[in-house]
Structure formats: structure tokens, C-alpha cells
Design a protein around this motif. Sequence first.
Motif, PDB file in Angstrom:
ATOM      1  N   UNK A 162       0.823  -1.204   0.000  1.00 39.17           N
ATOM      2  CA  UNK A 162       0.000   0.000   0.000  1.00 39.17           C
ATOM      3  C   UNK A 162       0.854   1.249   0.000  1.00 39.17           C
ATOM      4  N   UNK A 163       1.926   1.245   0.800  1.00 42.51           N
ATOM      5  CA  UNK A 163       2.820   2.399   0.846  1.00 42.51           C
ATOM      6  C   UNK A 163       3.473   2.643  -0.508  1.00 42.51           C
ATOM      7  N   UNK A 164       3.896   1.557  -1.154  1.00 36.12           N
ATOM      8  CA  UNK A 164       4.542   1.684  -2.464  1.00 36.12           C
ATOM      9  C   UNK A 164       3.569   2.241  -3.487  1.00 36.12           C
ATOM     10  N   UNK A 165       2.331   1.759  -3.456  1.00 33.00           N
ATOM     11  CA  UNK A 165       1.327   2.239  -4.411  1.00 33.00           C
ATOM     12  C   UNK A 165       1.030   3.717  -4.203  1.00 33.00           C
ATOM     13  N   UNK A 166       0.934   4.135  -2.940  1.00 33.78           N
ATOM     14  CA  UNK A 166       0.654   5.539  -2.644  1.00 33.78           C
ATOM     15  C   UNK A 166       1.815   6.413  -3.104  1.00 33.78           C
ATOM     16  N   UNK A 167       3.046   5.984  -2.777  1.00 36.43           N
ATOM     17  CA  UNK A 167       4.217   6.760  -3.180  1.00 36.43           C
ATOM     18  C   UNK A 167       4.319   6.832  -4.696  1.00 36.43           C
ATOM     19  N   UNK A 168       3.911   5.762  -5.365  1.00 35.43           N
ATOM     20  CA  UNK A 168       4.037   5.682  -6.825  1.00 35.43           C
ATOM     21  C   UNK A 168       3.008   6.565  -7.529  1.00 35.43           C
ATOM     22  N   UNK A 169       1.918   6.856  -6.850  1.00 33.63           N
ATOM     23  CA  UNK A 169       0.899   7.708  -7.467  1.00 33.63           C
ATOM     24  C   UNK A 169       1.455   9.092  -7.792  1.00 33.63           C
ATOM     25  N   UNK A 170       2.397   9.552  -6.978  1.00 29.66           N
ATOM     26  CA  UNK A 170       3.025  10.845  -7.251  1.00 29.66           C
ATOM     27  C   UNK A 170       4.021  10.732  -8.396  1.00 29.66           C
ATOM     28  N   UNK A 171       4.649   9.568  -8.482  1.00 31.01           N
ATOM     29  CA  UNK A 171       5.723   9.373  -9.458  1.00 31.01           C
ATOM     30  C   UNK A 171       5.201   9.140 -10.874  1.00 31.01           C
ATOM     31  N   UNK A 172       4.220   8.239 -10.999  1.00 32.02           N
ATOM     32  CA  UNK A 172       3.716   7.835 -12.321  1.00 32.02           C
ATOM     33  C   UNK A 172       2.217   8.074 -12.365  1.00 32.02           C
ATOM     34  N   UNK A 173       1.682   8.690 -13.408  1.00 31.18           N
ATOM     35  CA  UNK A 173       2.393   9.291 -14.545  1.00 31.18           C
ATOM     36  C   UNK A 173       2.589  10.802 -14.402  1.00 31.18           C
ATOM     37  N   UNK A 174       2.376  11.324 -13.192  1.00 34.23           N
ATOM     38  CA  UNK A 174       2.457  12.773 -13.002  1.00 34.23           C
ATOM     39  C   UNK A 174       3.831  13.329 -13.357  1.00 34.23           C
ATOM     40  N   UNK A 175       4.887  12.605 -12.962  1.00 42.48           N
ATOM     41  CA  UNK A 175       6.234  13.150 -13.099  1.00 42.48           C
ATOM     42  C   UNK A 175       7.031  12.530 -14.238  1.00 42.48           C
ATOM     43  N   UNK A 176       6.807  11.272 -14.527  1.00 42.45           N
ATOM     44  CA  UNK A 176       7.562  10.616 -15.593  1.00 42.45           C
ATOM     45  C   UNK A 176       6.728   9.462 -16.149  1.00 42.45           C
ATOM     46  N   UNK A 177       6.863   9.185 -17.439  1.00 46.22           N
ATOM     47  CA  UNK A 177       6.090   8.133 -18.087  1.00 46.22           C
ATOM     48  C   UNK A 177       7.022   7.130 -18.768  1.00 46.22           C
TER      49      UNK A 177
END
Length: 430
Positions: A67-82
Motif C-alpha cells: 500500500x505504501x509503495x502504491x501511494x508513493x508511486x501515485x506521485x511518481x507515475x504518470x504525473x512526473x515521468x512516463x
Amino acid sequence: MSMDFLTLALADFKANLWLYLSIPVTSGLVGYVTNVIAIKMMFYPLDFVGKPPIFGWQGIIPRKAGKMAAIACETLVPTLVTEREIFDRLEPARVAAEIEKPLLALVDDLMDEIMREYEPTLWETLPIRVRNIIVRRIQDDTPQVVAQIMGELRNDVEMVFDLKEMVVSTLIRDRALINAVFQETGKEEFKFIGRSGLYFGLLFGVFQMIGWTFYKASWQLPLFGLLVGWATNYVALEMIFRPQTPRRIGPFTIQGLFFKRQKEISRDYARLIADEIVTPSNIIEAVLKGPYADRVFSMIAKHVKRTIDEQSGIARPFVAWTVGTKRYVAMKDTAVSRIVSRLPQTVRAVDGYAKDAMDISSTLAGRLEVLPPLEFERMLRPAFKEDEWMLIATGAALGFCVGIAQVIAFRLLAVEPTLATSALRLIGIG
């Protein structure tokens, strides 16, 4: 409050000065220790220790790694890099050139290995010159084949590579790594929580000392200990994340520490992501072993089999006739599967070029620095927010236990009750 009562209370204070002064000191230590322990409990132990599901403990972040990884990843993909942005920065011809030498060695080894496995007699009877011609012709086409495969990967990158899946699976697989993400990102904030526990504990301890001077109820110190443990954690968390934007209060400008350090945090976070997670090796492995591995395998198989057929040249009819068409096809399939299985190690030669070309660290840092406060907060806040109540409750419970110890210490160490102490007890205070 009468003057006699005040005089008696002050006399008792002077008689037991060091015990009284120990109250704010103890309170500060309680605040510091409870805050530090609460932080440690967020990350450790990595695996459950005790008898599950109730008796024991596992760090909050490792326990909820997915769950932590998924939450952290929401900021990373695709907002910041694709996915497309990453692959578009890689030149197929340059990738082929970078891995040409190890790939040619791989082709040489595999041809010899597979032929000796399937038809050792046939391979041994072929003149060395013929064997070398077959291997060399396949090797000559290898860079071009790699470039073609890279071109197809770039054109259909969303169909063969899931960046979010790769990040989440990497963090779930390595719980120490997800700890490192949050610890590195919030290192100064965690230090602040520990220090603030000391400062606020000392401050609250002064009020605790004043209260104990005039009212010595046994429940008072445990209650203050509980409040100190609760308040120091709660106040520290609030000071980290609130206010999100600078706010002027008199001559002072205040802002949550996390947002005040946005540029520094962005650089640390981006560097960790680029160095440990979104690395060329992890990307290649994700492409070859991820949810779309079958598509990648088919793509590689098409090119490799065609190259073997085209470049076998003079030997192909002889080989097909001798080993049989089905066996010849099986040999090509084996070649493909073994190439794919060994590619992750082979393509490590491209890591240096790919890391510079993708430039994940600079890209992420630049975009994180300008994220709106609400989105930026989601990078670290989940580590606290998910079980924030538990951290605060732990601090309160530890503070309560220390308060009980203080009461016992006061009863045992005040071995020479003064007139003031006796008088206070006679009038029902204590």
C-alpha cells in the motif's frame, strides 16, 4: 491560595529541590525517547517479531509495503515521468553499439552450447570454417536486430512496460528499500521529531513541576507523562506538515518543515529513485519478466529466428535435413529462450549510457520542486498518516509508564518528609 499554603509548598520545593528539578528533565527525556521509539516502530522490524496476529510487532511501513509503495508511486507515475518519456530518450543504434561486444560473445557461446546439446556429432563434423561462418553471419546481424527490437519497444512501450508495476513490485520485494525511500526523504523531519520531543517535554515538564509542587496526587505524574508523550508526537507532526505555505505571525514567518525543504527533499528523493529503483537494469528486467513478458518474448523470437534462418546460409539445408525440421525449430526456440534469460546480465553494459540518457534524477528533482504543496505532501505523509494514531498512542503509553516510575521514585527518595510535606498531606493535598 493562602500565604501559609504557599510558604509550605515552597519550603517543600526547596527541601526536595533536585527531585523537583528532575521532573522537567525527565519529561524532556520522555518526550525525546518516546518520539524516537515511535519513529523506529514505523520502520522496524522488517519482519513480524512475536506471535501473530496480535502479540508482536512489525514496522508499519514494511507491514504495509504494498500500500505504501502504491501511494508513493501515485506521485511518481504518470504525473512526473512516463514509460514513453524514458524509452524515447534511448537511441536504438546507441544501445546496440553499447552492448555489441557482450552480445556477440553471448551469441558465440549459445551457438556452440545449443549445437553440442542438440546435435553434438553433426556440429563436430562440420568444418570449423563453416561453423565460424554461421556464427559470424549471425553476429554481423546482431547489432541491427538489437536496434530493430529497441525501435519496436519504443513504438509500443505502453504495451510491453508498466513503470508503476515495476516500481511497486521492486519496493514490495525489498522492504529495506521502501524503508530507505521514506527515511531518506524525511531524514531531517525525523530528526526534528526527536529533538522536538526533548524541547516540548522540557517545556511541559516545567508546568508538571509547578503542578506537583502544589498538588501531589499520585495520578498527576502519570497523567502528565501520558499528555507529554501524546502532545510531543502530535505537535511535532503538525509542525512538519502545517502550514503548507509560508504564514506570517507577527515578526515571524512559519511554514511546515517538509515544505520549507521541498528542493532538498526533491533532490534526495529523485536520486534514490534513479539509483535504486528506476535503473536501466530494473527496467530491462521488468520488460523481460513483467506482466507483458510474453509480448516481449514474441518480439525477440521473431527477430532472432529470422536472423538464424537468413544467416545459416550454406549450412541450413544440411542442418535441417540432418536433425529434422521439428528439431531445427526446437533449437531456434531454445536459442531464443536462453538469449532472453541471459539478457539482463548482458545488457548491464548499457547501464552507464542509459542512466545518463534517461536522466531520471534531474528530471524528477526539477518536477518535484514545483509540485503544489498538496501533491508534494503525499510523498511522505502516508508514512505518518496511515497509522499516525498508533505512533501518538505509543508515545502516550510510554509517557504514562514513566510517570508511574516518577511517582514511585518520589515516594522512595523523599525519605525526610519536611514539615511542609506533612502539612500538605494533613489538609488533604497529596
